[in-house]
Write a protein that holds these residues in place. Structure first.
Motif, PDB file in Angstrom:
ATOM      1  N   ASP A  39      -2.224  20.342 -37.633  1.00  0.00           N
ATOM      2  CA  ASP A  39      -0.909  20.997 -37.619  1.00  0.00           C
ATOM      3  C   ASP A  39      -0.410  21.209 -36.199  1.00  0.00           C
ATOM      4  O   ASP A  39       0.779  21.058 -35.924  1.00  0.00           O
ATOM      5  CB  ASP A  39      -0.971  22.350 -38.338  1.00  0.00           C
ATOM      6  N   ASN A  40      -1.310  21.562 -35.295  1.00  0.00           N
ATOM      7  CA  ASN A  40      -0.898  21.813 -33.907  1.00  0.00           C
ATOM      8  C   ASN A  40      -0.627  20.518 -33.143  1.00  0.00           C
ATOM      9  O   ASN A  40      -0.079  20.541 -32.053  1.00  0.00           O
ATOM     10  CB  ASN A  40      -1.949  22.656 -33.179  1.00  0.00           C
ATOM     11  N   ARG A  41      -1.024  19.368 -33.697  1.00  0.00           N
ATOM     12  CA  ARG A  41      -0.790  18.076 -33.043  1.00  0.00           C
ATOM     13  C   ARG A  41       0.555  17.459 -33.407  1.00  0.00           C
ATOM     14  O   ARG A  41       0.913  16.422 -32.887  1.00  0.00           O
ATOM     15  CB  ARG A  41      -1.886  17.079 -33.418  1.00  0.00           C
ATOM     16  N   LYS A  42       1.303  18.087 -34.304  1.00  0.00           N
ATOM     17  CA  LYS A  42       2.610  17.542 -34.695  1.00  0.00           C
ATOM     18  C   LYS A  42       3.528  17.546 -33.478  1.00  0.00           C
ATOM     19  O   LYS A  42       3.371  18.365 -32.558  1.00  0.00           O
ATOM     20  CB  LYS A  42       3.193  18.358 -35.836  1.00  0.00           C
ATOM     21  N   PRO A  43       4.498  16.630 -33.428  1.00  0.00           N
ATOM     22  CA  PRO A  43       5.341  16.461 -32.231  1.00  0.00           C
ATOM     23  C   PRO A  43       5.979  17.743 -31.695  1.00  0.00           C
ATOM     24  O   PRO A  43       6.089  17.925 -30.496  1.00  0.00           O
ATOM     25  CB  PRO A  43       6.410  15.473 -32.693  1.00  0.00           C
ATOM     26  N   HIS A  44       6.383  18.648 -32.560  1.00  0.00           N
ATOM     27  CA  HIS A  44       7.064  19.876 -32.102  1.00  0.00           C
ATOM     28  C   HIS A  44       6.090  20.991 -31.715  1.00  0.00           C
ATOM     29  O   HIS A  44       6.502  22.031 -31.249  1.00  0.00           O
ATOM     30  CB  HIS A  44       8.033  20.363 -33.183  1.00  0.00           C
ATOM     31  N   ASN A  45       4.802  20.773 -31.905  1.00  0.00           N
ATOM     32  CA  ASN A  45       3.812  21.808 -31.589  1.00  0.00           C
ATOM     33  C   ASN A  45       3.194  21.593 -30.214  1.00  0.00           C
ATOM     34  O   ASN A  45       3.582  20.705 -29.469  1.00  0.00           O
ATOM     35  CB  ASN A  45       2.754  21.890 -32.681  1.00  0.00           C
ATOM     36  N   ASN A  46       2.179  22.386 -29.896  1.00  0.00           N
ATOM     37  CA  ASN A  46       1.694  22.521 -28.529  1.00  0.00           C
ATOM     38  C   ASN A  46       0.670  21.481 -28.064  1.00  0.00           C
ATOM     39  O   ASN A  46       0.502  21.264 -26.888  1.00  0.00           O
ATOM     40  CB  ASN A  46       1.096  23.927 -28.367  1.00  0.00           C
ATOM     41  N   CYS A  47      -0.075  20.827 -28.976  1.00  0.00           N
ATOM     42  CA  CYS A  47      -1.176  19.955 -28.582  1.00  0.00           C
ATOM     43  C   CYS A  47      -0.805  18.482 -28.676  1.00  0.00           C
ATOM     44  O   CYS A  47      -0.457  17.997 -29.746  1.00  0.00           O
ATOM     45  CB  CYS A  47      -2.401  20.223 -29.462  1.00  0.00           C
ATOM     46  N   GLU A  48      -0.887  17.798 -27.558  1.00  0.00           N
ATOM     47  CA  GLU A  48      -0.761  16.337 -27.565  1.00  0.00           C
ATOM     48  C   GLU A  48      -2.184  15.785 -27.488  1.00  0.00           C
ATOM     49  O   GLU A  48      -2.837  15.866 -26.449  1.00  0.00           O
ATOM     50  CB  GLU A  48       0.052  15.861 -26.360  1.00  0.00           C
ATOM     51  N   PHE A  49      -2.675  15.255 -28.603  1.00  0.00           N
ATOM     52  CA  PHE A  49      -4.052  14.754 -28.661  1.00  0.00           C
ATOM     53  C   PHE A  49      -4.173  13.521 -27.778  1.00  0.00           C
ATOM     54  O   PHE A  49      -3.395  12.581 -27.880  1.00  0.00           O
ATOM     55  CB  PHE A  49      -4.431  14.412 -30.106  1.00  0.00           C
ATOM     56  N   LEU A  50      -5.172  13.518 -26.876  1.00  0.00           N
ATOM     57  CA  LEU A  50      -5.347  12.406 -25.947  1.00  0.00           C
ATOM     58  C   LEU A  50      -6.484  11.472 -26.339  1.00  0.00           C
ATOM     59  O   LEU A  50      -6.317  10.255 -26.312  1.00  0.00           O
ATOM     60  CB  LEU A  50      -5.610  12.930 -24.530  1.00  0.00           C
ATOM     61  N   ALA A  51      -7.641  12.021 -26.671  1.00  0.00           N
ATOM     62  CA  ALA A  51      -8.784  11.132 -26.914  1.00  0.00           C
ATOM     63  C   ALA A  51      -9.925  11.857 -27.600  1.00  0.00           C
ATOM     64  O   ALA A  51     -10.069  13.073 -27.507  1.00  0.00           O
ATOM     65  CB  ALA A  51      -9.293  10.560 -25.601  1.00  0.00           C
ATOM     66  N   GLU A  52     -10.735  11.039 -28.260  1.00  0.00           N
ATOM     67  CA  GLU A  52     -12.006  11.464 -28.800  1.00  0.00           C
ATOM     68  C   GLU A  52     -13.058  10.660 -28.051  1.00  0.00           C
ATOM     69  O   GLU A  52     -13.039   9.433 -28.085  1.00  0.00           O
ATOM     70  CB  GLU A  52     -12.053  11.158 -30.296  1.00  0.00           C
ATOM     71  N   CYS A  53     -13.934  11.326 -27.323  1.00  0.00           N
ATOM     72  CA  CYS A  53     -14.911  10.640 -26.471  1.00  0.00           C
ATOM     73  C   CYS A  53     -16.318  10.895 -27.001  1.00  0.00           C
ATOM     74  O   CYS A  53     -16.738  12.038 -27.167  1.00  0.00           O
ATOM     75  CB  CYS A  53     -14.788  11.146 -25.033  1.00  0.00           C
ATOM     76  N   TRP A  54     -17.044   9.808 -27.225  1.00  0.00           N
ATOM     77  CA  TRP A  54     -18.359   9.877 -27.854  1.00  0.00           C
ATOM     78  C   TRP A  54     -19.469  10.089 -26.834  1.00  0.00           C
ATOM     79  O   TRP A  54     -19.397   9.609 -25.708  1.00  0.00           O
ATOM     80  CB  TRP A  54     -18.612   8.607 -28.654  1.00  0.00           C
ATOM     81  N   PHE A  55     -20.503  10.779 -27.272  1.00  0.00           N
ATOM     82  CA  PHE A  55     -21.702  11.022 -26.466  1.00  0.00           C
ATOM     83  C   PHE A  55     -22.475   9.717 -26.331  1.00  0.00           C
ATOM     84  O   PHE A  55     -22.686   9.000 -27.300  1.00  0.00           O
ATOM     85  CB  PHE A  55     -22.559  12.099 -27.142  1.00  0.00           C
ATOM     86  N   THR A  56     -22.917   9.392 -25.115  1.00  0.00           N
ATOM     87  CA  THR A  56     -23.622   8.131 -24.858  1.00  0.00           C
ATOM     88  C   THR A  56     -25.086   8.172 -25.290  1.00  0.00           C
ATOM     89  O   THR A  56     -25.718   7.136 -25.428  1.00  0.00           O
ATOM     90  CB  THR A  56     -23.605   7.790 -23.359  1.00  0.00           C
ATOM     91  N   GLY A  57     -25.631   9.366 -25.443  1.00  0.00           N
ATOM     92  CA  GLY A  57     -27.061   9.503 -25.718  1.00  0.00           C
ATOM     93  C   GLY A  57     -27.857   9.709 -24.435  1.00  0.00           C
ATOM     94  O   GLY A  57     -29.063   9.908 -24.471  1.00  0.00           O
ATOM     95  N   PHE A  58     -27.168   9.679 -23.288  1.00  0.00           N
ATOM     96  CA  PHE A  58     -27.815   9.846 -21.989  1.00  0.00           C
ATOM     97  C   PHE A  58     -27.388  11.171 -21.357  1.00  0.00           C
ATOM     98  O   PHE A  58     -26.333  11.711 -21.667  1.00  0.00           O
ATOM     99  CB  PHE A  58     -27.425   8.716 -21.026  1.00  0.00           C
ATOM    100  N   LYS A  59     -28.217  11.644 -20.435  1.00  0.00           N
ATOM    101  CA  LYS A  59     -27.889  12.840 -19.647  1.00  0.00           C
ATOM    102  C   LYS A  59     -28.000  12.480 -18.178  1.00  0.00           C
ATOM    103  O   LYS A  59     -28.751  11.586 -17.804  1.00  0.00           O
ATOM    104  CB  LYS A  59     -28.844  13.986 -19.977  1.00  0.00           C
ATOM    105  N   ASP A  60     -27.246  13.206 -17.346  1.00  0.00           N
ATOM    106  CA  ASP A  60     -27.349  12.961 -15.906  1.00  0.00           C
ATOM    107  C   ASP A  60     -28.569  13.689 -15.347  1.00  0.00           C
ATOM    108  O   ASP A  60     -29.335  14.324 -16.080  1.00  0.00           O
ATOM    109  CB  ASP A  60     -26.054  13.332 -15.183  1.00  0.00           C
TER     110      ASP A  60
END
Length: 140
Positions: A39-60
């Motif tokens: 609901d908050n991602r609709k054009p007239h609302n506050n959130c512009e969804f940019l990306a879903e980024c997946w975990f690589t399985g690695f840590k730094d």
């Protein structure tokens, strides 16, 4: 279990926000930040969804999880004057995580964490040569 994070632009404050790491179970149970709701991602609302980024399985080196879109930094093995920074992405054709303009992420991590390899190369790793997440492509 697959983990991921969301990035979204807060149109009201003109900032980029990041969710905590979530799993598909979190989504199914409704345990995610309401700010990212459909609901908050609709054009007239506050959130512009940019990306879903997946975990690589690695840590730094510091134990921070490495996600798609993260920017990592390390000093080259053979030339300590050469500082490298790469964006992490998933290559669908190869089915592997890579560093943009670099090599396969797991190869770099194996080199840094494999004592036999380091001994065979007469390589003593310095603190600044370990991979560290320094940001991401959305907030950095």
């Amino acid at each position: 279990m697959n983990k991921f994070i969301w990035y979204g632009k807060n149109k009201h404050f003109n900032t980029i926000d990041q969710s905590q790491a979530m799993t598909t179970n979190d989504l199914l149970s409704g345990s995610y930040p309401s700010w990212f709701s459909l609901d908050n991602r609709k054009p007239h609302n506050n959130c512009e969804f940019l990306a879903e980024c997946w975990f690589t399985g690695f840590k730094d080196y510091d134990g921070k999880e490495i996600f798609e879109g993260d920017i990592i930094s390390f000093t080259a093995v053979r030339d300590v004057t050469q500082k490298k920074r790469f964006e992490i992405y998933f290559d669908k054709d190869c089915g592997s995580w890579y560093c943009k303009n670099g090599s396969e992420l797991c190869h770099i991590l194996v080199e840094q964490n494999n004592d036999d390899w380091k001994r065979s190369q007469n390589w003593i790793i310095k603190d600044n040569q370990y991979i560290r997440v320094i940001g991401n492509i959305y907030q950095h």
